[in-house]
Design a protein around this motif. Structure first.
Motif, mmCIF file in Angstrom:
data_model
loop_
_atom_site.group_PDB
_atom_site.id
_atom_site.type_symbol
_atom_site.label_atom_id
_atom_site.label_comp_id
_atom_site.label_asym_id
_atom_site.label_seq_id
_atom_site.Cartn_x
_atom_site.Cartn_y
_atom_site.Cartn_z
ATOM 1 N N ARG A 99 146.395 16.067 74.702
ATOM 2 C CA ARG A 99 147.730 15.615 75.123
ATOM 3 C C ARG A 99 147.989 16.150 76.532
ATOM 4 N NH1 ARG A 99 152.511 13.809 72.523
ATOM 5 N NH2 ARG A 99 150.934 12.530 71.491
ATOM 6 N N VAL A 100 148.476 15.272 77.416
ATOM 7 C CA VAL A 100 148.815 15.655 78.780
ATOM 8 C C VAL A 100 150.200 15.086 79.086
ATOM 9 C CG1 VAL A 100 148.133 15.583 81.207
ATOM 10 C CG2 VAL A 100 146.363 15.561 79.431
ATOM 11 N N LEU A 101 151.074 15.920 79.616
ATOM 12 C CA LEU A 101 152.398 15.486 80.048
ATOM 13 C C LEU A 101 152.382 15.370 81.564
ATOM 14 C CD1 LEU A 101 154.591 17.827 77.826
ATOM 15 C CD2 LEU A 101 153.843 15.487 77.337
ATOM 16 N N MET A 102 152.790 14.198 82.065
ATOM 17 C CA MET A 102 152.808 13.959 83.508
ATOM 18 C C MET A 102 154.178 13.446 83.919
ATOM 19 S SD MET A 102 149.184 12.169 84.270
ATOM 20 C CE MET A 102 147.677 12.850 83.610
ATOM 21 N N VAL A 108 160.225 10.889 85.790
ATOM 22 C CA VAL A 108 160.143 10.593 84.360
ATOM 23 C C VAL A 108 158.870 11.236 83.799
ATOM 24 C CG1 VAL A 108 159.967 8.771 82.617
ATOM 25 C CG2 VAL A 108 161.399 8.430 84.652
ATOM 26 N N THR A 109 159.005 11.936 82.669
ATOM 27 C CA THR A 109 157.849 12.564 82.033
ATOM 28 C C THR A 109 157.220 11.608 81.029
ATOM 29 O OG1 THR A 109 158.809 14.760 82.307
ATOM 30 C CG2 THR A 109 157.068 14.538 80.652
ATOM 31 N N HIS A 110 155.905 11.495 81.105
ATOM 32 C CA HIS A 110 155.133 10.625 80.216
ATOM 33 C C HIS A 110 154.143 11.477 79.431
ATOM 34 C CE1 HIS A 110 156.461 7.038 82.451
ATOM 35 N NE2 HIS A 110 156.395 7.835 83.498
ATOM 36 N N ALA A 111 153.936 11.121 78.169
ATOM 37 C CA ALA A 111 152.923 11.768 77.336
ATOM 38 C C ALA A 111 151.729 10.825 77.252
ATOM 39 C CB ALA A 111 153.471 12.053 75.949
ATOM 40 N N LEU A 112 150.566 11.356 77.565
ATOM 41 C CA LEU A 112 149.328 10.587 77.486
ATOM 42 C C LEU A 112 148.331 11.353 76.635
ATOM 43 C CD1 LEU A 112 150.301 10.483 80.809
ATOM 44 C CD2 LEU A 112 148.840 8.492 80.518
ATOM 45 N N ASP A 113 147.588 10.630 75.835
ATOM 46 C CA ASP A 113 146.518 11.231 75.047
ATOM 47 C C ASP A 113 145.188 10.781 75.627
ATOM 48 O OD1 ASP A 113 148.241 12.565 73.367
ATOM 49 O OD2 ASP A 113 148.225 11.003 71.829
ATOM 50 N N TYR A 114 144.388 11.754 76.039
ATOM 51 C CA TYR A 114 143.059 11.512 76.597
ATOM 52 C C TYR A 114 142.032 11.718 75.487
ATOM 53 C CZ TYR A 114 144.399 11.586 81.564
ATOM 54 O OH TYR A 114 144.925 11.291 82.804
ATOM 55 N N LEU A 115 141.176 10.726 75.287
ATOM 56 C CA LEU A 115 140.060 10.866 74.354
ATOM 57 C C LEU A 115 138.872 11.390 75.138
ATOM 58 C CD1 LEU A 115 138.796 10.544 71.565
ATOM 59 C CD2 LEU A 115 138.231 8.174 72.195
ATOM 60 N N MET A 116 138.462 12.603 74.804
ATOM 61 C CA MET A 116 137.362 13.265 75.500
ATOM 62 C C MET A 116 136.129 13.272 74.603
ATOM 63 S SD MET A 116 138.953 13.970 78.288
ATOM 64 C CE MET A 116 137.701 14.972 79.104
ATOM 65 N N ALA A 133 157.958 6.939 74.890
ATOM 66 C CA ALA A 133 158.785 7.808 75.739
ATOM 67 C C ALA A 133 159.209 9.053 74.970
ATOM 68 C CB ALA A 133 159.999 7.048 76.233
ATOM 69 N N LEU A 134 159.164 10.187 75.649
ATOM 70 C CA LEU A 134 159.509 11.468 75.029
ATOM 71 C C LEU A 134 160.997 11.555 74.688
ATOM 72 C CD1 LEU A 134 157.432 13.900 77.241
ATOM 73 C CD2 LEU A 134 156.892 13.075 74.952
#
Length: 138
Positions: A99-102, A108-116, A133-134
């Motif tokens: 999980r990365v918050l940008m 505006v803060t966005h939550a993204l999930d990176y598949l590694m 949206a958070l």
């Protein structure tokens, strides 16, 4: 018998600490890969950014330019984030969801999930999913 039990406990604790260290190393490596890709985007270095993508992403977009154009259009918060904060990790087989918050240019803060995924002894980005949206109301 006491010595055998003590030896077993020592070995078990050593194995636990080794697993914890391996998990901490993976966490740091994953965060470093994502951070390096973001830095490459900030510098419009699509060749380097493309190099952090997993094979499936590279096959999909074929060139760094195609990949960069997709990120600019579809993920502006990744292309030019104001802030980046790493959240939790979730193990899924050999892969990890990070999980990365940008925060974007508008604040505006966005939550993204990176598949590694591990490829060739290093972590690569196989997917990025934008989460709802958070601050969305129910």
């Amino acid at each position: 018998m006491k010595h055998v039990l003590l030896a077993f406990v020592v070995v078990l604790e050593f194995a636990r600490s080794g697993a914890a260290q391996a998990q901490e190393n993976a966490k740091a490596e994953i965060e470093a890969v994502i951070s390096a890709q973001i830095e490459a985007f900030r510098g419009d270095d699509f060749v380097t950014a493309f190099g952090f993508a997993a094979d499936n992403i590279q096959r999909m977009f074929l060139t760094p330019e195609n990949f960069g154009a997709m990120v600019q259009r579809g993920y502006p918060m990744v292309y030019r984030p104001q802030t980046v904060q790493f959240g939790s990790q979730t193990l899924e087989g050999a892969a990890v969801w990070q999980r990365v918050l940008m925060k974007d240019a508008q604040g505006v803060t966005h939550a993204l999930d990176y598949l590694m995924v591990p490829q060739g002894g290093v972590w690569r980005i196989a997917a990025v999913q934008l989460q709802p949206a958070l601050d969305a109301a129910a």
